[in-house]
Enzyme design. Structure first.
Site, PDB file in Angstrom:
ATOM      1  N   MET A  39       0.544  -1.271  -0.412  1.00  0.00           N
ATOM      2  CA  MET A  39       0.125   0.020  -0.430  1.00  0.00           C
ATOM      3  C   MET A  39       1.211   1.635   0.165  1.00  0.00           C
ATOM      4  O   MET A  39       2.133   1.227   0.573  1.00  0.00           O
ATOM      5  CB  MET A  39      -0.681   0.161   0.949  1.00  0.00           C
ATOM      6  N   PRO A  40       1.019   2.082  -1.654  1.00  0.00           N
ATOM      7  CA  PRO A  40       1.630   3.378  -1.344  1.00  0.00           C
ATOM      8  C   PRO A  40       0.703   4.559  -0.076  1.00  0.00           C
ATOM      9  O   PRO A  40      -0.605   4.099  -0.164  1.00  0.00           O
ATOM     10  CB  PRO A  40       1.480   3.672  -2.278  1.00  0.00           C
TER      11      PRO A  40
END
Length: 78
Positions: free
Chosen positions: A1-2
């Site tokens: 997850m950025p």
């Protein structure tokens, strides 16, 4: 997850809600287009920090800006 955290100063001329939305959309788009990240799991947080709450070279940003303004005024009076 950025996870992207954008920190900007909270002061006169701070971004509007609309500008913040554009930043969130634009950063998300960059991560999707350039890094192939999943848009649905990309988190963007915008922190607004008062200029009294951080410093550079041992002085607060508030102090530095006041000093710069005083220098500009002094030069303008010449």
């Amino acid at each position: 997850m950025p996870f992207v955290n954008i920190r900007i100063t909270k002061e006169k001329g701070s971004p509007t809600k609309e500008q913040k939305l554009l930043l969130i959309e634009g950063v998300t788009r960059l991560l999707v287009d350039i890094l192939g990240k999943n848009k649905a799991s990309t988190v963007v947080i915008i922190d607004e920090i008062h200029t009294d709450d951080y410093g550079l070279g041992g002085k607060s940003i508030t102090q530095l800006r006041k000093e710069e303004k005083a220098k500009r005024n002094k030069v303008a009076k010449r």
